[in-house]
Structure formats: C-alpha cells, structure tokens
Design a protein around this motif. Structure first.
Motif, PDB file in Angstrom:
ATOM      1  N   PRO A   1     -52.841  -6.958 -27.164  1.00 18.07           N
ATOM      2  CA  PRO A   1     -53.161  -7.931 -26.114  1.00 18.07           C
ATOM      3  C   PRO A   1     -52.030  -8.064 -25.095  1.00 18.07           C
ATOM      4  N   GLU A   2     -52.372  -8.551 -23.915  1.00 20.43           N
ATOM      5  CA  GLU A   2     -51.390  -8.669 -22.830  1.00 20.43           C
ATOM      6  C   GLU A   2     -50.264  -9.633 -23.189  1.00 20.43           C
ATOM      7  N   GLU A   3     -50.564 -10.728 -23.902  1.00 22.37           N
ATOM      8  CA  GLU A   3     -49.531 -11.684 -24.276  1.00 22.37           C
ATOM      9  C   GLU A   3     -48.491 -11.042 -25.194  1.00 22.37           C
ATOM     10  N   ALA A   4     -48.934 -10.231 -26.148  1.00 16.88           N
ATOM     11  CA  ALA A   4     -47.996  -9.581 -27.068  1.00 16.88           C
ATOM     12  C   ALA A   4     -47.112  -8.581 -26.339  1.00 16.88           C
ATOM     13  N   ARG A   5     -47.687  -7.844 -25.385  1.00 12.44           N
ATOM     14  CA  ARG A   5     -46.884  -6.867 -24.648  1.00 12.44           C
ATOM     15  C   ARG A   5     -45.871  -7.561 -23.740  1.00 12.44           C
ATOM     16  N   THR A   6     -46.267  -8.675 -23.107  1.00  8.51           N
ATOM     17  CA  THR A   6     -45.325  -9.400 -22.248  1.00  8.51           C
ATOM     18  C   THR A   6     -44.168  -9.981 -23.073  1.00  8.51           C
ATOM     19  N   ALA A   7     -44.472 -10.541 -24.236  1.00  7.57           N
ATOM     20  CA  ALA A   7     -43.417 -11.095 -25.089  1.00  7.57           C
ATOM     21  C   ALA A   7     -42.469 -10.004 -25.572  1.00  7.57           C
ATOM     22  N   ALA A   8     -43.007  -8.849 -25.937  1.00  8.27           N
ATOM     23  CA  ALA A   8     -42.157  -7.741 -26.384  1.00  8.27           C
ATOM     24  C   ALA A   8     -41.287  -7.242 -25.245  1.00  8.27           C
ATOM     25  N   ARG A   9     -41.839  -7.188 -24.003  1.00  3.03           N
ATOM     26  CA  ARG A   9     -41.064  -6.730 -22.853  1.00  3.03           C
ATOM     27  C   ARG A   9     -39.911  -7.669 -22.555  1.00  3.03           C
ATOM     28  N   ASP A  10     -40.169  -8.980 -22.513  1.00  2.86           N
ATOM     29  CA  ASP A  10     -39.101  -9.940 -22.221  1.00  2.86           C
ATOM     30  C   ASP A  10     -38.031  -9.934 -23.304  1.00  2.86           C
ATOM     31  N   ARG A  11     -38.452  -9.852 -24.554  1.00  2.00           N
ATOM     32  CA  ARG A  11     -37.486  -9.821 -25.649  1.00  2.00           C
ATOM     33  C   ARG A  11     -36.607  -8.568 -25.572  1.00  2.00           C
ATOM     34  N   LEU A  12     -37.198  -7.435 -25.237  1.00  2.00           N
ATOM     35  CA  LEU A  12     -36.440  -6.191 -25.142  1.00  2.00           C
ATOM     36  C   LEU A  12     -35.454  -6.222 -23.982  1.00  2.00           C
ATOM     37  N   LEU A  13     -35.867  -6.736 -22.805  1.00  2.00           N
ATOM     38  CA  LEU A  13     -34.979  -6.794 -21.647  1.00  2.00           C
ATOM     39  C   LEU A  13     -33.828  -7.765 -21.881  1.00  2.00           C
ATOM     40  N   ASP A  14     -34.098  -8.916 -22.485  1.00  2.00           N
ATOM     41  CA  ASP A  14     -33.031  -9.885 -22.755  1.00  2.00           C
ATOM     42  C   ASP A  14     -31.997  -9.311 -23.721  1.00  2.00           C
ATOM     43  N   ALA A  15     -32.457  -8.636 -24.768  1.00  2.00           N
ATOM     44  CA  ALA A  15     -31.507  -8.034 -25.717  1.00  2.00           C
ATOM     45  C   ALA A  15     -30.703  -6.925 -25.055  1.00  2.00           C
ATOM     46  N   PHE A  16     -31.346  -6.144 -24.196  1.00  2.00           N
ATOM     47  CA  PHE A  16     -30.648  -5.063 -23.504  1.00  2.00           C
ATOM     48  C   PHE A  16     -29.569  -5.611 -22.574  1.00  2.00           C
ATOM     49  N   VAL A  17     -29.883  -6.646 -21.810  1.00  2.00           N
ATOM     50  CA  VAL A  17     -28.917  -7.226 -20.879  1.00  2.00           C
ATOM     51  C   VAL A  17     -27.766  -7.889 -21.638  1.00  2.00           C
ATOM     52  N   GLU A  18     -28.072  -8.569 -22.723  1.00  2.00           N
ATOM     53  CA  GLU A  18     -27.016  -9.220 -23.501  1.00  2.00           C
ATOM     54  C   GLU A  18     -26.025  -8.205 -24.066  1.00  2.00           C
ATOM     55  N   ALA A  19     -26.538  -7.098 -24.600  1.00  2.00           N
ATOM     56  CA  ALA A  19     -25.638  -6.074 -25.155  1.00  2.00           C
ATOM     57  C   ALA A  19     -24.833  -5.401 -24.048  1.00  2.00           C
ATOM     58  N   ALA A  20     -25.472  -5.119 -22.910  1.00  2.00           N
ATOM     59  CA  ALA A  20     -24.751  -4.480 -21.806  1.00  2.00           C
ATOM     60  C   ALA A  20     -23.675  -5.395 -21.248  1.00  2.00           C
ATOM     61  N   ALA A  21     -23.967  -6.694 -21.141  1.00  2.00           N
ATOM     62  CA  ALA A  21     -22.970  -7.642 -20.647  1.00  2.00           C
ATOM     63  C   ALA A  21     -21.782  -7.733 -21.597  1.00  2.00           C
ATOM     64  N   ALA A  22     -22.038  -7.684 -22.909  1.00  2.00           N
ATOM     65  CA  ALA A  22     -20.936  -7.735 -23.880  1.00  2.00           C
ATOM     66  C   ALA A  22     -20.038  -6.507 -23.742  1.00  2.00           C
TER      67      ALA A  22
END
Length: 289
Positions: free
Chosen positions: A122-143
């Motif tokens: 479903p679209e809700e599951a894909r949007t949640a997975a996308r936001d979670r993946l981008l936030d984790a990626f940005v947090e690791a890159a910033a560190a």
C-alpha cells in the motif's frame, strides 16, 4: 517525492560525505556492498545487495547505484532486481544542499518506479519506509561529516600548537642563557647560597651514610625443616599418602571371628561325644539283662 531535513553540519563536509561511495555505502541502512572491482566492471559506483523493510515484509534487491553531481546538486541513480522474484525497481534521487548559519538544509526530490512485491504494498507503507530510510541515511551521513570536520579542526589546532611550541622553545633557550650569565664566580646562581650549594654551612657529617644491608635468618637444617613441616600441617606428605582414608570414605571393617561361630566349633564335637557315650552305655546295659 519530496523530503526536507536540516542538520547542524557544514555544507562542504556534508557534500564530501554524500559524494564518497564508501561513506554512502556506510550510511544506507540494509546495504551490503560488493567488492569495488565488481562495481567498476558494471560501470557503477556501488554494487551490492539492499534489504528494504516495507510494512511487515522484507524485500531483497540486487543492483547498482551511480553518484552524479550536476549544477551543485547530487543525484543518485540506481536500479535493482528482486533476489527472489522478478520484480524490478528504478530510483532517481536528487539532493540539494542549502548552507545556513548553523548547519545545512537538505532537500530531496525524486521518482520511483517499481514492479513486483514493492508495487503490491500500500501507498502508506511505501511512504513510511521511504521517510524512515531517508532520515536514517541523513543522520548517518551527518555523523560522518561532523567527525571529519572535527578531525580537520583538530589537525589545524595541532599545527598551531606546534608553531607556538617552537616559539616557546626559543624563549626557553634565551632564559637558560640569561641564567648562566647570572651565575657567580664559583658557578653558583643567585639562589644557590648557604647549605643548599655546598657553602660554609654545609657539613659532611650531616650526609647520611649508605643503609646497612638487611639481615636474614639462617636456613634451618633439613631435619628441623621436616619437623617444622610436620608441626605445621600435622602429618608429612608420605604419611598422608600411606594413611587409610577417614570419614565417609573409610573402609568397612570385616566382622569379628567370634560369637556363635566360635561356640559351634567346640559345642558340636562335645555333643557328638556325649551322644556316642550314651549309645555305648545303653548297649552295655542291654547285654547285662
């Protein structure tokens, strides 16, 4: 697809982290990178396996990713196929860095095309997975970027401290030369007077002599040592080895050879003798009658 994040990291340090394939691979959660030779042969910056968690399912993709810089923006272009299926996914993600007073703003825009299991979610599951993946990626890159910036600042501070240290050494040499010039004719400084520098108040007898070596008691003879050993531990090792066990492990003593058995040894012959005597007497009496 749009996503915005702000991180307290300088833009230049963050750009260096986002354009380095090795650091990008460390920042993407679920990415298992293959050898760099495989990436060069495929014409990609990154090649490997990527596990994506969507809803209550985990989908594994195998593919590659390219990192391209255009007009100050960073673009990630990748494609992959399902490891256990025929689904295909293609993604294009552009990151724009906006420097700010206390950090950097990141704006994500992109598009995703998928077939197979991901398209069935479903679209809700894909949007949640996308936001979670981008936030984790940005947090690791910033560190990683903050760590690199701190190490650069530490290197600059070390260089400045080295230059200051050289100036301090030169000043110390000058002070040492001035102290040598202030020394008196006998080689004593202005502070070296009296009993501290061998002056008239210094007495040879006041210097303590070498300490006497400690005295140790003489070794005991072998016989006395053995006696002391028996006294301390109760019994010697030889006695312990040959002594019978005690307590619950002691052997059960054999029954004594006495009592009813010993009595039967002399009662039985006596009874037989009495019985034989009675038979003889009885026969003799019968013959007399």
């Amino acid at each position: 697809m749009e996503h915005e994040v702000f991180v307290p990291v300088p833009a230049e340090a963050l750009r260096a982290a986002l354009t380095d394939p090795a650091r990008v691979a460390r920042c993407v959660p679920g990415l298992q990178r293959d050898a760099s030779e495989a990436a060069s042969e495929a014409g990609e910056d990154l090649v490997g396996r990527f596990r994506l968690r969507v809803g209550g399912h985990t989908i594994t993709y195998r593919g590659g990713l390219r990192i391209v810089e255009r007009d100050g923006a960073i673009t990630y272009e990748g494609e992959g196929t399902e490891a256990r299926g025929k689904g295909v996914v293609e993604v294009s993600l552009t990151v724009v860095l906006t420097p700010a007073a206390e950090g950097t703003g990141l704006g994500f825009t992109g598009a995703l095309t998928a077939t197979g299991r991901l398209a069935e979610e479903p679209e809700e599951a894909r949007t949640a997975a996308r936001d979670r993946l981008l936030d984790a990626f940005v947090e690791a890159a910033a560190a990683l970027a903050a760590r690199a910036a701190d190490s650069t600042d530490s290197g600059d501070s070390t260089d400045s401290a080295g230059a200051a240290g050289g100036t301090g050494e030169a000043a110390g040499s000058a002070d040492a030369a001035g102290s040598a010039a202030d020394a008196g004719p006998e080689g004593r400084t202005a502070f070296g007077t009296g009993a501290f520098d061998g002056g008239p108040d210094f007495e040879e007898d006041s210097v303590p002599g070498p300490a006497a070596p400690p005295e140790f008691p003489a070794a005991k003879p072998a016989a006395e040592a053995a006696h002391a050993r028996r006294t301390m531990i109760g019994r010697s090792a030889e006695e312990v080895d040959h002594a019978p066990p005690r307590g619950r492990y002691a052997p059960v003593p054999a029954p004594e050879q006495g009592g009813a058995g010993a009595t039967l040894r002399w009662v039985a012959p006596a009874a037989a003798l009495a019985l034989a005597s009675a038979v003889i007497v009885t026969r003799a009496l019968r013959r007399r009658r």
